[in-house]
Design an enzyme around this catalytic site. Structure first.
Site, mmCIF file in Angstrom:
data_model
loop_
_atom_site.group_PDB
_atom_site.id
_atom_site.type_symbol
_atom_site.label_atom_id
_atom_site.label_comp_id
_atom_site.label_asym_id
_atom_site.label_seq_id
_atom_site.Cartn_x
_atom_site.Cartn_y
_atom_site.Cartn_z
ATOM 1 N N GLN A 78 -19.849 -39.854 12.831
ATOM 2 C CA GLN A 78 -18.416 -38.824 12.813
ATOM 3 C C GLN A 78 -18.118 -39.003 13.893
ATOM 4 O O GLN A 78 -17.862 -38.415 14.516
ATOM 5 C CB GLN A 78 -18.051 -37.833 11.875
ATOM 6 N N PHE A 79 -17.120 -41.031 14.668
ATOM 7 C CA PHE A 79 -16.374 -40.555 15.762
ATOM 8 C C PHE A 79 -15.748 -39.382 16.054
ATOM 9 O O PHE A 79 -15.824 -39.414 17.528
ATOM 10 C CB PHE A 79 -15.839 -41.887 16.362
ATOM 11 N N THR A 80 -14.649 -39.088 15.763
ATOM 12 C CA THR A 80 -13.805 -37.923 15.129
ATOM 13 C C THR A 80 -14.697 -36.933 16.478
ATOM 14 O O THR A 80 -13.792 -36.068 16.376
ATOM 15 C CB THR A 80 -12.723 -37.563 14.830
#
Length: 149
Positions: A78-80
């Protein structure tokens, strides 16, 4: 590396209606890889997660690790988690690692967890996923290999 770690009674990941990863009791780990992260970050974070004492013992105290209870771990990229939302209304993702480096470190992190002998399931890197979980407690922890918080 940043992680949101949730103690769960179960968790799963679906892509296009098909389950690609699922666990029973254990941890769901949402994992973000930062631009300057390296192997040491993956090793530190994996060790921290494997040894967090947040599962109850016989007296009801959080005194056992996921290793102690032989729980599962579901890891979802989850790069966010690296989003900077301080200015404006659109998040900036400049702190996130480029996809090739992020995937390499994500896979290294997963490999370290699998080395514990626990059941480790994953989502699919860079895929649109639907993550389902039942948070047990609720227990949710924020971890950062750079100890930013």
């Amino acid at each position: 590396m940043r992680a949101v770690v949730q103690r769960v009674s179960r968790g799963s990941v679906e892509i296009d209606g098909s389950t690609v990863g699922a666990i029973g009791a254990g941890f769901v780990v949402l994992l973000g890889v930062a631009r300057d992260d390296g192997e040491a970050d993956a090793a530190w974070l994996a060790d921290k997660i494997l040894n967090l004492r947040v599962f109850e013992d016989e007296q009801g105290k959080m005194n056992r690790s996921v290793v102690d209870v032989r729980g599962g771990i579901l890891v979802v990229s989850q790069f966010t988690l690296l989003a900077d939302c301080r200015a404006g209304r659109r998040p900036s993702f400049t702190a996130a690692a480029d996809p090739a480096d992020a995937e390499r470190l994500y896979e290294r992190f997963v490999a370290i967890l699998r080395g514990s002998g626990l059941e480790v399931a994953t989502g699919v890197f860079r895929a649109m996923m639907q993550v389902s979980l039942v948070n047990d407690g609720p227990v949710t922890l924020l971890l950062d290999s750079r100890k930013a918080f």
